[in-house]
Motif scaffolding. Structure first.
Motif, PDB file in Angstrom:
ATOM      1  N   GLN A   1       4.774   6.403  -1.999  1.00  0.00           N
ATOM      2  CA  GLN A   1       4.981   6.839  -0.646  1.00  0.00           C
ATOM      3  C   GLN A   1       3.683   7.452  -0.078  1.00  0.00           C
ATOM      4  O   GLN A   1       3.562   7.979   0.852  1.00  0.00           O
TER       5      GLN A   1
ATOM      6  N   SER B   1       2.863   9.277   3.733  1.00  0.00           N
ATOM      7  CA  SER B   1       3.312  10.715   3.612  1.00  0.00           C
ATOM      8  C   SER B   1       2.140  11.502   4.305  1.00  0.00           C
ATOM      9  O   SER B   1       2.345  12.906   4.577  1.00  0.00           O
TER      10      SER B   1
ATOM     11  N   THR C   1       4.802  15.139   6.188  1.00  0.00           N
ATOM     12  CA  THR C   1       6.023  15.405   5.713  1.00  0.00           C
ATOM     13  C   THR C   1       6.526  16.807   5.952  1.00  0.00           C
ATOM     14  O   THR C   1       7.653  17.165   5.929  1.00  0.00           O
TER      15      THR C   1
ATOM     16  N   ARG D   1      14.660   3.934  -6.969  1.00  0.00           N
ATOM     17  CA  ARG D   1      14.633   3.269  -5.781  1.00  0.00           C
ATOM     18  C   ARG D   1      13.438   3.878  -4.839  1.00  0.00           C
ATOM     19  O   ARG D   1      13.138   4.904  -5.148  1.00  0.00           O
TER      20      ARG D   1
ATOM     21  N   ASP E   1      13.821   5.607  -2.482  1.00  0.00           N
ATOM     22  CA  ASP E   1      14.042   6.885  -1.996  1.00  0.00           C
ATOM     23  C   ASP E   1      14.396   7.823  -3.014  1.00  0.00           C
ATOM     24  O   ASP E   1      14.823   8.671  -2.985  1.00  0.00           O
ATOM     25  N   GLY E   2      14.048   7.432  -4.426  1.00  0.00           N
ATOM     26  CA  GLY E   2      14.286   8.379  -5.688  1.00  0.00           C
ATOM     27  C   GLY E   2      15.385   7.475  -6.538  1.00  0.00           C
ATOM     28  O   GLY E   2      15.794   6.494  -6.292  1.00  0.00           O
TER      29      GLY E   2
END
Lengths: 234, 357
Positions: A83, A87, A211, B89, B91-92
């Motif tokens: 990410q 971010s 973030t 995943r 998201d963690g």
């Protein structure tokens, strides 16, 4: 904590270069306790707290949103997390710490000049050797993403935290993904960069976290900080 | 009296005739790396031992069950499971429950796959899901079409490896359709000369000759590359494969379309097509409310799948069940030969959600 937390490299060439460009922008960084202190400030911008951290930690903290802004290599933001690029905002390249993340194969692999060749070799490798093609690198995320872009799935990464260029000669891996600035270390180890094997052109950037929660005071400080570098801080 | 879907599920996996397996949650990660390569690694929840060995939290049941069979099983086996899995995943890390069935070494593989389909249906029914969308794919049919298509042999395994990776298969087809570099008479030195040159470069760089690519291998591929620049895959073949992979729709219509693409059915083609029809029928009987389609380009991203594969999705497109035949898995894990195997996995949490709608 109110104010704006700015993370900068804690030592070495990166620290020197960072302080130089900040001074040039009229934002000289003070480090009252010297090299053994990990906190400083910018007298021209009261309210900014400067934290001295290792470059890879700066990337991580920007992504996690525990610091507002920081100076670190673009490669480290891309690598720290899948990410990462979403971010953080790359506000401005700073003109130092330049290096390329590249794919290099043994120069003796005369049949491999492009990523297409590498895809074919990876595809055939397991049938001939009973194991996956091995790539030594510390850039796990960048490697996975780049290989996936070329449809290469038949390989394994061997994590290498230092002297990656020696991995093929040591028999630990078949090829490498590593950072290089001049290519001379690669050449000295009999390695050659694949033609379309430039994964990322990296340099130190002034980076802003997307973030972290920005309060009113931090937003004002951000405008001044980025403004000093000629960037719109809104 | 069965009180809840969960209790019904417990009863289902404990049906007489099934061996319920509950492999350890903490397991060595190496078998997964060996089997699935780097692609799968990013989905594992990893930890390491003091000696640096990597461990993962159980990411699936099929691999430990197949290993269990190799260590303990002989002949035919029917394993069931219900338990927690762990995967990364976006998201963690996440933990979730799966249930499933794995049939290994069954004397009648087609009957075994039908049994797998019935099991999936029974689990769906437990949650009141009666009209999933079912997608069927066939690895066997693609392999037959590929074997029958005209092209230099080296491309067949490379195309096969990319089946199920839609983007990368398309990219390879596009590359093969580009007739670049047909330069006619490039003078290539003889193999032995190239090999000597490569060996010299390797020695100079201190590269090992026995653990990675050897001079002969590099020289051979170098020549192959030169030859392939001149001998490209015929345009008709590219068109056939592209058309084939684009076929998706109601099963009978899709099979008719595919029939129209193939002039002379290659070996294995009719058998694969008959298998699709048979299991389509089973699915239709099991799930009369389901919409069933055949998608020629659909395949799991793992290359040990062999025959028919299927996937059942809910209203919002979430995969509720997936399964198929994976005859190559046990061989991959060290069995001396292919062993017929088929199975399915169902996502319990998604079924709970789907059933609650």
């Amino acid at each position: 904590m109110s104010g704006l937390i700015l993370a900068v490299p804690s030592k070495g060439r990166l620290e020197e270069a960072t302080r130089k460009v900040f001074a040039k922008a009229g934002l000289a960084i003070e480090r009252p306790g010297g090299a053994r202190s990990y906190q400083g400030d910018i007298p021209a911008l009261p309210g900014v707290v400067v934290r001295f951290l290792p470059a890879s930690e700066i990337a991580r903290e920007l992504i996690r949103g525990t610091v507002h802004a920081g100076v670190t290599g673009a490669d480290l933001i891309h690598e720290a997390s899948e990410q990462g690029p979403q971010s953080a905002r790359f506000a401005r390249p700073l003109g130092f710490g330049g290096a390329d993340v590249v794919i290099a194969v043994p120069d003796a692999w005369i049949d491999v000049t492009s990523m297409r060749d590498l895809a074919d070799v990876a595809s055939d490798f397991r049938a001939g050797h009973g194991r996956w093609l091995r790539v030594a690198t510390k850039y796990l995320n960048l490697t996975r993403r780049y290989f996936a872009r070329f449809g290469i799935a038949e390989y394994r990464i061997v994590e290498s935290l230092g002297a990656t260029e020696a991995a093929p000669a040591a028999g630990a891996a078949d090829l490498i993904v590593d950072i290089t600035s001049t290519g001379s270390t690669l050449a000295a180890n009999g390695l050659r960069i694949v033609e379309d094997g430039l994964i990322l052109k990296s340099e130190a950037n002034l980076i802003v976290s997307k973030t972290i929660v920005w309060d009113a005071e931090a937003l004002v400080l951000r405008k001044s900080l980025l403004g000093a570098f000629g960037v719109d801080g809104d | 009296m069965i009180s809840s879907p969960r209790a019904a599920l417990e009863a289902l996996v404990s049906t007489p005739g099934l061996t319920r397996i509950d492999p350890p949650i903490l397991m060595s990660a190496d078998p997964y790396f060996d089997l699935a390569g780097e692609e799968f690694r990013r989905r594992l929840v990893l930890t390491s031992g003091v000696d640096g060995e990597e461990y993962c939290l159980r990411p699936d049941f099929t691999l430990p069950i197949a290993r269990h069979y190799l260590e303990n099983g002989v002949g035919e086996a029917a394993y069931s499971y219900l338990g927690t899995l762990f995967r990364q995943r976006p998201d963690g890390p996440a933990e979730f429950d799966q249930t499933g069935l794995e049939l290994i070494g069954q004397p009648d593989p087609a009957a075994a796959l039908d049994r797998v389909i019935h099991f999936a249906r029974d689990v769906l029914m437990t949650y009141g899901v009666t009209a999933p969308r079912v997608r069927i794919g066939s690895v066997a049919l693609f392999e037959a079409v590929l074997a029958g298509a005209e092209m230099p042999d080296v491309w067949r395994p490379r195309l096969r490896h990319r089946f199920g990776h839609a983007g990368s298969l398309d990219a390879l087809l596009e590359r093969l359709s580009d007739p670049h570099g047909a330069e006619g008479n490039i003078r290539t030195p003889p193999l032995a000369e190239i090999e000597t040159d490569v060996a010299g470069r390797m020695a100079a760089a201190g590269l090992p000759f026995d653990t990675s690519r050897a001079p002969a291998e590099i020289a051979a591929r170098y020549l192959e590359k030169q030859a392939l620049a001149a001998a490209y895959v015929p345009g008709e073949t590219i068109q056939l494969l592209t058309d084939y992979l684009g076929v998706a729709g109601p099963v009978e219509t899709a099979l008719a379309t595919i029939g129209g693409l193939i002039e002379t059915p290659p070996a294995g083609f009719e058998v694969a097509r008959a298998a699709i029809r048979r299991h389509f029928e089973t699915l239709g009987q099991c799930l009369p409310g389901a919409e069933i389609v055949f998608d020629a380009g659909f395949a799991p991203r793992l290359d040990y799948y062999t025959g028919l594969v299927f996937e059942m999705t809910g209203e919002d497109g979430a995969v509720l069940a997936s399964g198929g035949e994976y005859d190559r898995l046990l061989q991959r894990l060290g069995a001396g030969r292919e062993i017929a195997a088929s199975g399915c996995a169902l996502w319990v949490d998604r079924l709970e959600k789907e059933g609650g709608k």
